[in-house]
Scaffold this motif. Structure first.
Motif, PDB file in Angstrom:
ATOM      1  N   ASP A 201       0.745  -1.157  -0.002  1.00 23.92           N
ATOM      2  CA  ASP A 201       0.060   0.035   0.190  1.00 23.92           C
ATOM      3  C   ASP A 201       0.861   1.249   0.281  1.00 23.92           C
ATOM      4  O   ASP A 201       0.391   2.248   0.344  1.00 23.92           O
ATOM      5  N   GLY A 202       2.060   1.324  -0.148  1.00 26.28           N
ATOM      6  CA  GLY A 202       3.144   2.185  -0.181  1.00 26.28           C
ATOM      7  C   GLY A 202       3.831   2.600   1.082  1.00 26.28           C
ATOM      8  O   GLY A 202       3.235   2.584   2.146  1.00 26.28           O
ATOM      9  N   PHE A 203       5.023   3.019   1.133  1.00 25.86           N
ATOM     10  CA  PHE A 203       5.744   3.350   2.301  1.00 25.86           C
ATOM     11  C   PHE A 203       5.103   4.384   3.232  1.00 25.86           C
ATOM     12  O   PHE A 203       4.772   3.965   4.502  1.00 25.86           O
ATOM     13  N   GLU A 204       4.714   5.348   2.567  1.00 25.50           N
ATOM     14  CA  GLU A 204       4.038   6.464   3.327  1.00 25.50           C
ATOM     15  C   GLU A 204       2.776   5.913   4.122  1.00 25.50           C
ATOM     16  O   GLU A 204       2.344   6.303   5.348  1.00 25.50           O
ATOM     17  N   ASN A 205       2.015   5.204   3.211  1.00 21.84           N
ATOM     18  CA  ASN A 205       0.654   4.820   3.878  1.00 21.84           C
ATOM     19  C   ASN A 205       0.849   3.927   5.112  1.00 21.84           C
ATOM     20  O   ASN A 205       0.094   3.632   5.813  1.00 21.84           O
ATOM     21  N   ALA A 206       1.852   2.940   4.887  1.00 22.15           N
ATOM     22  CA  ALA A 206       2.416   1.979   5.753  1.00 22.15           C
ATOM     23  C   ALA A 206       2.484   2.934   7.269  1.00 22.15           C
ATOM     24  O   ALA A 206       2.003   2.366   8.550  1.00 22.15           O
ATOM     25  N   VAL A 207       3.150   4.124   7.302  1.00 22.42           N
ATOM     26  CA  VAL A 207       3.706   4.708   8.209  1.00 22.42           C
ATOM     27  C   VAL A 207       2.433   5.397   9.046  1.00 22.42           C
ATOM     28  O   VAL A 207       2.010   5.335   9.984  1.00 22.42           O
ATOM     29  N   TYR A 208       1.508   6.015   7.844  1.00 20.39           N
ATOM     30  CA  TYR A 208       0.110   6.583   8.268  1.00 20.39           C
ATOM     31  C   TYR A 208      -0.656   5.730   8.948  1.00 20.39           C
ATOM     32  O   TYR A 208      -1.157   5.942  10.205  1.00 20.39           O
ATOM     33  N   GLY A 209      -0.722   4.400   8.498  1.00 25.57           N
ATOM     34  CA  GLY A 209      -1.536   3.307   9.243  1.00 25.57           C
ATOM     35  C   GLY A 209      -1.279   3.175  10.394  1.00 25.57           C
ATOM     36  O   GLY A 209      -2.420   2.967  11.238  1.00 25.57           O
ATOM     37  N   LYS A 210      -0.071   2.890  10.902  1.00 23.52           N
ATOM     38  CA  LYS A 210       0.437   2.865  12.446  1.00 23.52           C
ATOM     39  C   LYS A 210       0.012   3.824  13.004  1.00 23.52           C
ATOM     40  O   LYS A 210      -0.474   3.490  14.144  1.00 23.52           O
ATOM     41  N   PHE A 211       0.024   5.117  12.801  1.00 24.72           N
ATOM     42  CA  PHE A 211      -0.538   6.198  13.455  1.00 24.72           C
ATOM     43  C   PHE A 211      -2.058   6.126  13.583  1.00 24.72           C
ATOM     44  O   PHE A 211      -2.599   6.423  14.775  1.00 24.72           O
ATOM     45  N   TYR A 212      -2.827   6.084  12.744  1.00 21.59           N
ATOM     46  CA  TYR A 212      -4.313   5.660  12.635  1.00 21.59           C
ATOM     47  C   TYR A 212      -4.663   4.790  13.796  1.00 21.59           C
ATOM     48  O   TYR A 212      -5.549   4.744  14.619  1.00 21.59           O
TER      49      TYR A 212
END
Length: 678
Positions: A201-212
């Motif tokens: 799902d993309g590197f940035e999205n993986a990081v965002y998902g952890k925050f959400y």
């Protein structure tokens, strides 16, 4: 050239800013929906900031061997500020996390590549030290590389040690085995590094998902953020029909996936290429490749279960060693793993019905397939035709699912009356009732539960206990008495979702099983019970409470249950299986709670460490594999070839005979029937 580099930098910065802005809107929307809908919303304050920061950083680097101390300090400036960022809708801080995480992963990949090219040795003087808490962050990148070299060497020696229990034989072959295993282990490390740097799902999205997700779990452990694929994968666990490749697979010890069965009529069957015994080497979906030996199980599960991966290319190896690739398009098929099934236990006139419910799945969206409750009703009808004298409902390892199905099923086994009280965030009471007089089955019942019985299955067990309708047998359940709903963050896009705890349910006496679980009438020991997940061990779990209600309902007499419980307790004390389970649990707890000593990284020491628990787990396997002489008859209606159906039935019958809880449940039913006759 300098102007070109400067332009690329500006463009990259603008793209990052746009991504962060979009992510910030998602973050804010997650916050708004939790505040509006959660059963017990919390303030967005410094406490939330600290929790989210710790959860995210631990998720990225749980052992403190990825980030340097300087990199951690750069992230730590945000530790108490995340709440302010959300309120101000300023998410520039994401850039720091994305940049630091990517830099650390790229450095680690470079270290792994360098180590794989080095001449490693199995005669080191290094020692691996263990701690239940994380060690301080390392200051110098070279110290991280030193740790990686040590860990890779340890993994190589462990890989060799697992090949055999003959230490002398392995020692003689060590030079050759070491080089072979080194290639395997370093390749796996590199593959995992690539997967982390290039998630689907993309590197940035993986990081965002952890925050959400960390934000959601601050409110309670069952609220969560899902992207589309994660949501599809979750829904598949509570459905009896899913998009499928038409394959049953099994993961072997060498981490390869082997085709166990090709389902007739399914996509794999139609390919006329895939055969039982073929090994799946890699999957390719949505232009992303996954090597099975190193891909995360979450990634593989998403590909297998999500309907967004409709076309999947599989590379397989035949038993003769030849490789081939085939592309399959998923089709909607029945999921046998979730389906209800039944057998008849015992022989002669004393026949006990047995129904296994793996999950509380709902009906198909097109309305062509019944839900779990209707499937149970069909199994009960079949069992009644065989003149059963008692019924076991097996909810062991049932993690729940549809509450509507749980309500319907509870109503099938009581005459009529209230079933539960549902409350929302305003503490408005909604009494759930069974309005249909009469019972589908009115004979003696036992409900089997254990520590992994959760949510909807706990709900059903609680109703049966409150009405004295069944004897609850097993170990205390998980302790989840809350309800969640999945909502899209945006009704139009339907790409991001949030699972929110919106209600709590209480028993008809006003008590709750939240946090504490359902306490069985007959308590039986469960293997590994003290290290199993429990609601009471989960961060931010809702606590237990009671409400002041006085509902009228008609209980069955409690005396037959008390008498059956008393007789069961006498049997349990003399039961060899339960005595062995108690003894094994004590040994497991000692091992689990003990501090592990430093391990010198030599083959001899590593071999001894790898095989130090062999005797314990042999004893565990012996207990789990012990079969009773219990008579089991019936056939599970599985999909597949005649040979596969036969194999499935043999497997399920063997599991029933190996389960001492089922045998004791049957004996309790015989006691209940005898008491009824008197």
């Amino acid at each position: 050239m300098k102007k070109l580099c400067a332009l690329l930098f500006v463009l990259t910065s603008l793209l990052n800013a746009q991504d962060n802005e979009k992510a910030c809107k998602t973050f804010s929307r997650v916050s708004e929906m939790l505040q509006q809908n959660h059963f017990k919303p919390k303030k967005v304050d410094d406490s939330l900031s600290v929790f989210v920061f710790n959860q995210v950083v631990d998720g990225l680097d749980d052992n403190h061997v990825l980030f340097t101390a300087t990199e951690f300090d750069k992230l730590a400036v945000h530790k108490n500020q995340i709440d302010d960022y959300i309120n101000k809708k300023d998410c520039a801080f994401f850039t720091d996390f994305i940049s630091v995480y990517r830099t650390a992963l790229e450095r680690n990949k470079k270290f792994i590549e360098e180590i794989s090219a080095e001449k490693l040795t199995y005669t080191t003087t290094d020692t691996m030290r263990y701690s239940k808490g994380a060690y301080p962050y390392l200051k110098e990148p070279e110290r991280i590389k030193k740790y990686l070299r040590k860990k890779i060497t340890l993994d190589i020696l462990e890989d060799i040690a697992e090949l055999s229990k003959n230490k002398d034989s392995l020692t003689k072959q060590l030079p050759a085995l070491f080089e072979t295993s080194k290639q395997k282990i370093t390749s796996t490390y590199l593959c995992r590094a690539d997967n982390l740097l290039s998630p689907a799902d993309g590197f940035e999205n993986a990081v965002y998902g952890k925050f959400y997700n960390a934000f959601c779990t601050y409110f309670d452990p069952h609220s969560a953020y899902f992207n589309y694929n994660e949501k599809a994968s979750f829904v598949s666990t509570i459905s009896s029909q899913n998009y499928s490749l038409g394959l049953y697979v099994n993961q072997e010890d060498d981490e390869q996936m082997v085709v166990e069965e090709v389902v007739p009529g399914g996509p794999a069957f139609k390919s006329e290429k895939i055969e039982k015994g073929d090994k799946i080497i890699k999957l390719t979906a949505n232009k992303q490749e996954y090597i099975i030996s190193c891909a995360s199980m979450d990634a593989v599960t998403n590909i297998v279960n999500s309907d967004s991966y409709r076309d999947v290319a599989l590379t397989l190896r035949k038993q003769d060693g030849s490789l081939y690739t085939v592309t399959l398009t998923k089709e909607k098929m029945r999921d046998d793993d979730n389906a209800v099934y039944s057998y008849v236990l015992g022989e002669g006139t004393e026949k006990t019905g047995y129904i296994k419910i793996p999950s509380f799945y709902s009906g198909y969206e097109d309305g062509k397939r019944a839900g779990m409750a209707e499937d149970v009703a069909a199994e009960v009808k079949k069992l009644k035709e065989q003149k059963i004298t008692g019924l076991i409902i097996d909810l062991q390892y049932n993690g729940g699912g549809s509450m509507d199905e749980a309500v319907r099923m509870a109503g099938m086994f009581i005459n009529f009356g209230p079933i539960s009280i549902l409350t929302d965030k305003q503490m408005k009471y909604n009494t759930l009732r069974d309005y249909n007089r009469g019972m589908l089955y009115d004979g003696p019942m036992v409900v089997l539960v254990n520590g992994l019985t959760a949510s909807a299955s706990e709900f059903f067990a609680g109703v049966m206990q409150d009405y004295n309708r069944a004897v609850i047998v097993g170990s205390p359940t998980l302790g989840k008495a809350s309800m969640q709903t999945i909502m899209p963050l945006d009704e139009k896009e339907q790409s991001d979702f949030i699972k929110i705890t919106v209600d709590r349910f209480y028993r008809v006496n006003g008590k709750s099983s939240q946090y504490t679980g359902i306490i069985p009438d007959v308590k039986l020991p469960m293997l590994f019970s003290d290290i199993m997940p429990r609601e009471s061990k989960m961060a931010n779990a809702l606590l237990n409470d009671t409400i002041d209600v006085k509902l009228r309902y008609s209980k069955l007499p409690v005396l037959p249950i008390k008498n059956a419980v008393s007789q069961s307790e006498g049997r349990i004390k003399a039961n060899a299986s339960f005595t062995a389970i108690n003894s094994l649990n004590q040994r497991v707890n000692v091992l689990y709670n003990a501090d592990k000593k430093p391990l010198p990284i030599t083959f001899s020491n590593v071999f001894d460490d790898v095989h130090s628990t062999d005797s314990l787990y042999k004893d565990v396997k012996d207990v789990m594999d012990t079969e009773s002489t219990l008579g089991v008859s019936g056939t599970y209606n599985a999909l597949g070839t005649d040979e596969y159906v036969k194999t499935v039935n043999e497997y399920k019958i063997k599991n029933i005979k190996r389960d001492p809880y089922i045998l004791e449940g049957m004996k309790i039913l015989l006691d209940l029937s005898a008491g009824k006759d008197r």
